[in-house]
Scaffold this active site. Structure first.
Site, PDB file in Angstrom:
ATOM      1  N   HIS A 165      38.943   9.214 -67.494  1.00  0.00           N
ATOM      2  CA  HIS A 165      39.938   9.264 -68.572  1.00  0.00           C
ATOM      3  C   HIS A 165      41.073   8.276 -68.305  1.00  0.00           C
ATOM      4  O   HIS A 165      41.528   7.559 -69.204  1.00  0.00           O
ATOM      5  CB  HIS A 165      40.531  10.676 -68.668  1.00  0.00           C
ATOM      6  CG  HIS A 165      39.615  11.701 -69.268  1.00  0.00           C
ATOM      7  ND1 HIS A 165      39.075  11.564 -70.528  1.00  0.00           N
ATOM      8  CD2 HIS A 165      39.179  12.895 -68.792  1.00  0.00           C
ATOM      9  CE1 HIS A 165      38.335  12.629 -70.805  1.00  0.00           C
ATOM     10  NE2 HIS A 165      38.376  13.448 -69.762  1.00  0.00           N
TER      11      HIS A 165
ATOM     12  N   HIS B 242      36.214  12.745 -62.586  1.00  0.00           N
ATOM     13  CA  HIS B 242      36.184  12.997 -64.030  1.00  0.00           C
ATOM     14  C   HIS B 242      37.493  12.526 -64.675  1.00  0.00           C
ATOM     15  O   HIS B 242      37.479  11.759 -65.655  1.00  0.00           O
ATOM     16  CB  HIS B 242      35.987  14.499 -64.271  1.00  0.00           C
ATOM     17  CG  HIS B 242      35.897  14.882 -65.706  1.00  0.00           C
ATOM     18  ND1 HIS B 242      34.690  15.081 -66.355  1.00  0.00           N
ATOM     19  CD2 HIS B 242      36.853  15.119 -66.640  1.00  0.00           C
ATOM     20  CE1 HIS B 242      34.914  15.415 -67.607  1.00  0.00           C
ATOM     21  NE2 HIS B 242      36.217  15.452 -67.815  1.00  0.00           N
ATOM     22  N   GLU B 243      38.612  12.955 -64.128  1.00  0.00           N
ATOM     23  CA  GLU B 243      39.894  12.569 -64.709  1.00  0.00           C
ATOM     24  C   GLU B 243      40.177  11.085 -64.502  1.00  0.00           C
ATOM     25  O   GLU B 243      40.876  10.465 -65.311  1.00  0.00           O
ATOM     26  CB  GLU B 243      41.013  13.419 -64.115  1.00  0.00           C
ATOM     27  CG  GLU B 243      40.845  14.926 -64.314  1.00  0.00           C
ATOM     28  CD  GLU B 243      40.583  15.336 -65.754  1.00  0.00           C
ATOM     29  OE1 GLU B 243      41.059  14.631 -66.680  1.00  0.00           O
ATOM     30  OE2 GLU B 243      39.900  16.356 -65.963  1.00  0.00           O
TER      31      GLU B 243
ATOM     32  N   GLU C 174      35.797  11.407 -73.445  1.00  0.00           N
ATOM     33  CA  GLU C 174      34.965  12.184 -72.531  1.00  0.00           C
ATOM     34  C   GLU C 174      33.786  11.372 -72.024  1.00  0.00           C
ATOM     35  O   GLU C 174      33.298  11.592 -70.910  1.00  0.00           O
ATOM     36  CB  GLU C 174      34.473  13.449 -73.230  1.00  0.00           C
ATOM     37  CG  GLU C 174      33.929  14.514 -72.310  1.00  0.00           C
ATOM     38  CD  GLU C 174      34.970  15.047 -71.331  1.00  0.00           C
ATOM     39  OE1 GLU C 174      34.567  15.529 -70.247  1.00  0.00           O
ATOM     40  OE2 GLU C 174      36.178  14.984 -71.634  1.00  0.00           O
TER      41      GLU C 174
END
Length: 507
Positions: free
Chosen positions: A262, A258-259, A297
């Site tokens: 980003h 997830h990160e 996101e």
């Protein structure tokens, strides 16, 4: 000094200050000893005040005005964004900016202690002050009678409550019947995810997975924190964290992916935009390259879910995971593992929620935020209201505050209005993915062979490199040919869970 040079130089210095603030924030969340919190709060407040003064410096405004009249299209966009931020910041009292900066550090410290003790009363006084100051901020920014709109717009420019709530209603109409159909089916085993997985093995596999997607470790690093996050100090230094739990493998693994999404966004910003207005959230006094929180996101959810939870991904990389944890996974077939990491099972914790019920967590928080900002709910009523909504939406009983109202860091940081961007990101992710597939008809074949560079390259060219040059709506229009549209997201979820759970007769 020419006006062009003056604007560029002043923009760069302001971005430098915001990056230093990010460094202080990263350190506070990863390495700073507990005793440093009070002095760190003062340091952040002081630097925030200096950044605000730089933003409101008449010389910066004059340089922006000159640039807006005579610069290139890109320079005019940067100047226009600077002038908008200056006008908005002028409406916010300096004392309020400083009070919020001081309270953020204090409140985050109180939240961490309260969560550790699972005692909301330890956090409530700080949260009450945060709610009061945030209401003042909304009023200062200006709104048409809905304070939440002023806050939401700071994270997702152009989005309003009037647009957001119908989107949520459409998603709920889709999600809830699909959830009920899934719950009527036999459920996959999930015990394989809660065996003992040594942290060092988790870290090694997670970091390798991040690099596989394109995360440049020469310009980044992976650390541990209480709540996973990504933060950048220009495109040359983009850091991620995750949270390791020995008895829950998906937490660190998918938190890292997830990160990573980003981080790919921030590392993919065009070099010439570094240290400019177009990599600065001037109103939020935050160094960031993403067009909006929702756009950001979209990338974390795309890489975490569309790629990282796909069958194609694990057909390639499950043997490596088994090799990393042979005693834990040697007896677990790929089918069982893939179904386990994609199981739909209502849970108490948002960051551990499956893709289908995740949006219900967001809707809960937004409803509570709206009520807080409108004065319809008091801070002390939050735990009871939270628990009631969890019971209504997910049919779960919240055992304690740590698993309920205290689980997220966002309110302690004053980030009211940011939660909707997670669901907006889910919607955007499917739109971007569909557009990439249309542009590259062999995308699925590439991914099946572990070739992630083409997708990464397409996203860099069409999304990442532009930083904040375009609004979220403009970026969607340029990339997908339309505005925010939930249909690709709904189609994706329906296809995915129809296949996993054999739901043809239910849908």
């Amino acid at each position: 000094m020419t006006q062009t040079h003056a604007f560029d130089q002043l923009s760069a210095e302001l971005n430098d200050l915001l990056c230093v603030l990010n460094v202080l924030t990263w350190d506070a969340r990863t390495q700073m000893p507990a005793g440093g919190s009070a002095s760190r709060a003062q340091q952040i407040a002081t630097l925030s005040a200096v950044a605000r003064q730089r933003l409101l410096d008449p010389a910066f405004e004059q340089a922006a005005l000159q640039m807006q009249d005579s610069g290139s299209e890109l320079q005019q966009r940067a100047a226009g964004q600077a002038l908008e931020a200056i006008a908005a910041m002028r409406r916010v009292p300096e004392a309020l900016t400083r009070d919020l900066a001081l309270l953020r550090s204090e409140a985050q410290d109180a939240w961490a202690s309260a969560k550790a003790a699972s005692d909301f009363s330890m956090f409530a006084p700080a949260l009450e002050r945060m709610v009061a100051l945030t209401r003042q901020l909304a009023d200062a920014l200006g709104h048409g009678g809905q304070p939440y709109d002023a806050l939401l717009n700071t994270y997702e420019p152009g989005m309003t409550t009037a647009t957001l709530l119908p989107l949520f209603a459409r998603l709920r109409t889709h999600h809830v019947p699909l959830l009920r159909a899934i719950q009527a089916k036999p459920q996959p085993r999930r015990d394989v995810l809660t065996r003992a997985y040594p942290v060092e093995g988790q870290r090694a596999f997670s970091l390798a997975a991040a690099q596989r997607f394109g995360y440049d470790i020469a310009r980044g690093r992976l650390d541990q924190s209480a709540h996973p996050f990504e933060i950048s100090f220009t495109r040359q230094d983009v850091r991620i964290t995750t949270r390791f739990q020995e008895h829950f493998l998906p937490g660190a693994l998918f938190g890292t992916l997830h990160e990573t999404g980003h981080a790919l966004y921030e590392q993919g910003v065009a070099p010439e935009l570094a240290r400019t207005v177009l990599t600065s959230d001037l109103l939020g006094l935050y160094a960031v390259g993403g067009a909006s929180y929702g756009t950001h996101e979209s990338q974390s959810r795309l890489w975490e879910n569309r790629i990282g939870r796909s069958r194609a991904y694990w057909e390639l990389h499950y043997p490596e995971l088994v090799q990393t944890f042979p005693s834990q996974l040697s007896d677990v077939p790929l089918d069982d593992f893939h179904r386990a990491i994609n199981a739909v099972q209502p849970s108490l914790i948002r960051v551990e929620a499956d893709e289908l019920t995740y949006d219900l967590h967001i809707m809960l928080r937004v409803q509570l935020e709206l009520a807080l900002m409108n004065g319809e709910l008091s801070v002390h009523e939050l735990p009871e209201a939270w628990n009631a909504r969890i019971r209504e939406d997910l049919n779960l009983d919240v055992p304690d505050d740590a698993h309920g109202v205290l689980q997220d860091i966002h309110w302690s940081a004053g980030m009211f209005g940011s939660f909707p961007t997670y669901t907006i990101g889910n919607v955007m992710a499917s739109q971007f993915y569909a557009a990439a597939g249309k542009a590259m008809p062999d995308l699925e074949t590439q991914l099946a062979h572990g070739e992630y560079a083409p997708l990464h390259g397409w996203l860099t060219e069409n999304v990442y490199q532009h930083a904040r040059r375009y609004t979220p709506h403009e970026l969607l229009e340029r990339t997908t040919g339309g505005g925010l549209d939930p249909q690709p997201y709904l189609d994706y979820l329906t296809r995915k869970y129809t296949t996993l759970y054999g739901l043809e007769e239910h849908l």
